[in-house]
Design an enzyme around this catalytic site. Structure first.
Site, PDB file in Angstrom:
ATOM      1  CB  ILE A 310      46.071 -93.969  24.593  1.00  0.00           C
ATOM      2  CG1 ILE A 310      45.849 -95.335  23.930  1.00  0.00           C
ATOM      3  CG2 ILE A 310      46.999 -93.106  23.750  1.00  0.00           C
ATOM      4  CD1 ILE A 310      45.160 -95.255  22.607  1.00  0.00           C
ATOM      5  CD  GLU A 312      44.004 -89.127  26.288  1.00  0.00           C
ATOM      6  OE1 GLU A 312      42.967 -88.910  26.894  1.00  0.00           O
ATOM      7  OE2 GLU A 312      44.552 -90.237  26.236  1.00  0.00           O
ATOM      8  CG  ASP A 354      87.002 -67.981  24.105  1.00  0.00           C
ATOM      9  OD1 ASP A 354      88.204 -68.284  24.050  1.00  0.00           O
ATOM     10  OD2 ASP A 354      86.578 -66.863  23.802  1.00  0.00           O
TER      11      ASP A 354
END
Length: 920
Positions: A310, A312, A354
């Protein structure tokens, strides 16, 4: 300085600064400005002096909302152990010690400490990066102190400060209004009022003895509300946590920021991996038990396998990657306020920009002048006076005629002032002052020689401005500048080579043709006229000016930013469309669009009003320029683009742009010209108002996402490889090639420096040569999952095969050490193969990440120490290897690069085959 009752202000300050005047008290809004000023010991026309500011700051502290109490560093370190996986490992260490396996118990404990240090360091690094960004976003306030206007940090405000505000500005503290010119304030955050509230200096007349409701305190301004209209001055009555918003902040101090979509996706991935690792652990434990291994060994390896399976460390590395990426963006002019916005930046498909100041320089420059029937080109850029007027095509840079009379009205009918290339006033008026200087007229000197005795300010209804000046002979001359069509209706004569002549139809047609020519070239057109009067300006109203003589016409442009052209080209290459949205005329916008190669139709706001949402959605991809639009049109445009599946970045700077910035996937505010409201609503703030900075931010966003994919691939391939290696060895009847301590060591490598080095990988040269990624794309799609599984299978196969073969030639301990070393070395090559989905594996790009190579070199050196040094061998249960054995381990580990090359070649061949079939 004295107060309104004649007392010395310093004496009043010492007496009264111990207690602020809370904005919430009813008598504050009921009192007159003079009463509040007297109470706080300040003259609103002068402001506090420096000594008073220091005295009051010492009493009241900084004007900022309190942050949640910082968690002590030692508790942050202990937080690294608040993880159920870590808890299992701690239990494993206790179990190992209880059964007499002191070595594994010590190793597990030490490795957990190292893992905690790495996690703590990663989190602190991310926090420091975010703290640096917060410091860059410190709000400012305009105040009157020591009789002068100053710009100071808002957190330095104290009770009694006189604050000056304009439309678009955010109120930095609670205060009592002393000046209010057509002021309206958005107080929705405090009162829930959907409409702006009108404010005035008049004291609130409230007969009830109960406190005046917040929404009815019309003589007060409150911290973090925003002026939507008008101009105001106020005396600060409360700062920091004593403000109305401070009381709200107190209730919200425990709030936390929700995780980003990417973090949610990775957390979900972690849970799926936890299930996978659980299945793998059970399968391993059963096979090891069937083979007769001891329960203590099975338990230790099963727990270590679960942890190694896993990743982690993913959340910590993810936070570090985003924080460092955001910090890099900030150094390049784009302050990203929310980490989650980085994900959207990399996926942007449309940038709605813009024009003024973003695509252009926002430095109005006179380009051409018409007078006496002739045209003159104007050289030079911006607000520097270097340049000249010359006949088009002529080599001589000096004007052939004395043009001072032609530009004099532009210089005198003007409020702008220039100082060393900077100006105070309107940009267009500044351009006219520069034009006059290039023609030999010093505006400041002429204003002294011909003083202004009256004026008619510019009005949107009349479209002109007029000033009146006393001539040396005592008569009054009026100078007028404004729209040419309006001036033509006021003029009876026109200036020619032979002096003033009657304005007949021939002259009128010539003037209109020149005006149309200037306009079609994208120039803003202004005319100048003058007249001599025998009496003063007091007798005139705007509609009663005498017959004027048209003197000249100027064509003014805001030139495109040089870097904007390159940025546009890069956008086209990257598959990012650019839409120009501006309030300018269609001709002006179209001219700038042509210069910047913005393709597509030009549509005006009036045309948008005639379209339905469905019609706009059908056409929006073909439109390149939206001209003469209102702020609410921007929201409509964003909605239409979103309906077409686009990820939209929208720029804005005004109060009314806030809705569009919120509606867009990425709102981009201008840091220089933008209002506080726009900056608050935006996800990104540009410190230089430059369009190219947006493009750089998109590039950085793509690079950050690519890096996230890289370290996720690297870590998960290691996870899968560890699971398959232990399962494969167990099913093959071989001893476990990895002990609990060795698995934990590999876990440190996987979550440690190499993963972090991948997180700061430099962007590939071709990162902007591909279309934007699909925002719905999973971080681990089928192609990446195949690559991860393929790499894990290769690592497991190579490790188990080497273990099986080595047992026939060397002793078991040496074979196990070779297998362990091979799996560790696999991670060096795995890190290289994870750096991209396609392209050559060993190109020049592989050598551009110095940090990665240093990390890989460090891992190799430490692994040599683990195997060769006596004390390390005792800890990890290894034996020394010969040079030949090291070479064999290294050669086996390199097969993961070969396997990745084969996978890419197959993928490329299949892609080419599909393209060939499609072409046929």
């Amino acid at each position: 300085m004295t107060t309104l009752d004649g007392k010395p202000a310093s004496e009043v300050a010492r007496a009264d600064t111990a207690t602020q005047v809370p904005a919430g008290e009813p008598d504050t809004c009921r009192q007159t400005p003079a009463q509040v000023a007297d109470r706080l010991g300040v003259d609103p026309g002068v402001g506090l002096d420096t000594g008073q500011v220091f005295e009051r700051a010492a009493v009241h502290g900084a004007n900022r909302l309190s942050e949640p109490a910082r968690r002590p560093e030692w508790l942050k370190f202990l937080d690294q152990f608040r993880n159920w996986l870590i808890a299992i490992l701690l239990i494993a260490a206790v179990v190992a010690g209880a059964i007499g396996d002191i070595r594994d118990a010590v190793v597990i404990t030490v490795v957990l400490q190292i893992n905690a240090v790495l996690g703590y360091w990663q989190e602190r690094r991310a926090e420091r990066s975010l703290e640096a960004l917060r410091r860059m976003l410190v709000p400012l306030a305009r105040v009157r102190r020591d009789g002068t206007e100053q710009e100071v940090k808002a957190q330095s405000l104290v009770p009694g400060d006189v604050v000056l505000l304009e439309a678009g500005g955010r109120v930095p503290a609670d205060g009592r209004l002393t000046v209010a010119e057509t002021v309206e304030v958005d107080e929705a955050a405090l009162t829930g009022e959907s409409q702006p509230v009108a404010k005035s200096v008049t004291a609130v007349d409230h007969t009830a003895t109960a406190p005046v409701p917040l929404a009815e305190r019309t003589s007060m301004l409150f911290m973090n509300t925003a002026l939507t209209r008008g101009r105001a001055e106020m005396i600060v009555t409360a700062t920091g946590m004593r403000t109305e918003v401070g009381s709200i902040a107190e209730a919200l101090r425990t709030g936390t920021e929700p995780p980003s979509p990417l973090q949610v996706q990775l957390d979900s991935l972690g849970r799926r991996l936890a299930v996978l690792s659980g299945v793998a652990v059970v399968a391993y434990a059963l096979s090891a038990w069937v083979r007769g291994e001891s329960l203590s060994d099975i338990a230790l390896r099963a727990v270590a396998l679960a942890v190694a399976a896993i990743p982690e460390g993913l959340p910590a590395v993810l936070a570090l990657t985003l924080a460092l990426g955001v910090h890099r963006m900030a150094r390049r002019g784009a302050i990203v306020k929310r980490l989650a916005s980085v994900e959207s930046l990399g996926a942007a498909t449309v940038v709605c920009s813009d024009k003024t100041g973003t695509l252009t320089l926002n430095e109005m420059t006179a380009r051409t002048l018409w007078t006496e029937g002739r045209l003159y080109d104007v050289t030079g850029e911006g607000y520097g006076t270097t340049g000249a007027l010359r006949v088009p095509g002529a080599d001589d840079t000096s004007p052939p005629d004395d043009l001072r009379a032609a530009v004099l009205p532009f210089a005198l009918c003007n409020d702008a002032r220039l100082t060393s290339g900077y100006f105070i006033g309107d940009p267009t008026e500044a351009a006219l002052v520069v034009l006059a200087a290039k023609a030999g007229v010093d505006a400041d000197w002429m204003r002294t020689e011909l003083p202004r005795v009256g004026e008619l300010p510019f009005d949107g209804a009349t479209k002109y401005m007029a000033t009146f000046h006393t001539e040396p002979d005592g008569r009054t001359r009026v100078h007028v500048k404004g729209a040419v069509d309006v001036l033509l209706g006021m003029c009876t004569d026109v200036r020619t080579e032979d002096g003033a002549r009657a304005l007949d139809e021939g002259h009128r047609d010539e003037i209109l043709a020149v005006t149309a020519r200037f306009g079609s070239s994208g120039l803003r057109v202004l005319g100048a006229a003058t007249a001599l009067m025998d009496f003063g300006p007091s007798a005139f109203t705007p509609v009663e000016l005498p017959g004027l003589t048209l003197v000249s016409i100027a064509g003014i442009a805001d030139p495109p930013r040089p870097q904007a052209r390159d940025a546009m080209a890069l956008c086209r290459t990257a598959g990012v469309a650019v839409k120009m949205i501006t309030g300018d005329h269609a001709d002006t916008a179209a001219a700038i669009a042509r210069e910047l190669d913005i393709a597509g139709d030009v549509v005006t706001g009036a045309e948008l009003d005639r379209m339905t949402e469905e019609q706009l959605a059908e056409r929006v991809d073909d439109i390149g320029v939206f001209a003469r639009v209102a702020p609410d049109h921007k929201v409509v445009i964003v909605r239409a683009l979103a309906n077409r599946g686009h990820i939209v970045a929208m720029t804005g700077d005004g109060v009314n742009d806030a809705a569009a910035l919120k509606a867009a996937h990425i709102g981009v505010a201008m840091g220089i010209t933008g209002t506080d409201v726009a900056k608050e609503a935006a996800d990104v703030v540009l410190t230089d108002d430059d369009f190219s900075t947006i493009v750089r931010a998109v590039r950085e966003g793509r690079a950050i996402y690519a890096n996230i994919v890289k370290f996720v691939r690297f870590q998960l391939a290691t996870n899968i490889g560890a699971i398959l290696t232990l399962l494969g060895a167990s099913l093959a009847g071989l001893p476990s090639p990895l002990t609990a301590a060795q698995l934990l060591w590999i876990n440190i490598i996987m979550d440690g420096p190499p993963a972090m080095a991948l997180a700061v990988d430099p962007a590939r040269d071709d990162v902007m040569q591909h279309p934007p990624r699909d925002p719905r794309e999973r971080i681990l799609d089928a192609r990446r999952l195949l690559a991860i599984g393929w790499a894990g299978a290769v690592m497991a196969t190579g490790t188990v095969t080497l273990l099986a073969v080595a047992r026939s030639y060397v002793d078991p301990d040496t074979a196990l050490t070779m297998a362990f070393t091979t799996f560790v070395l696999y991670q060096l090559f795995n890190a290289l193969s994870a750096r991209g989905d396609d392209g050559p594996l060993l190109g020049r790009y592989q050598f551009r990440n110095r940090a990665l190579w240093l990390c890989l070199g460090g891992v190799l050196a430490v692994q040599v120490a683990v195997v060769q040094l006596p004390w390390a061998r005792t800890v990890f249960g290894t034996v020394p290897l010969t040079v030949t054995q090291w070479a064999l381990c290294l050669g086996t580990a390199s097969t993961v690069l070969l396997a990745e090359s084969v996978l890419r070649a197959v993928r490329s061949a299949l892609r080419n085959h599909r393209c060939h079939i499609t072409a046929r």
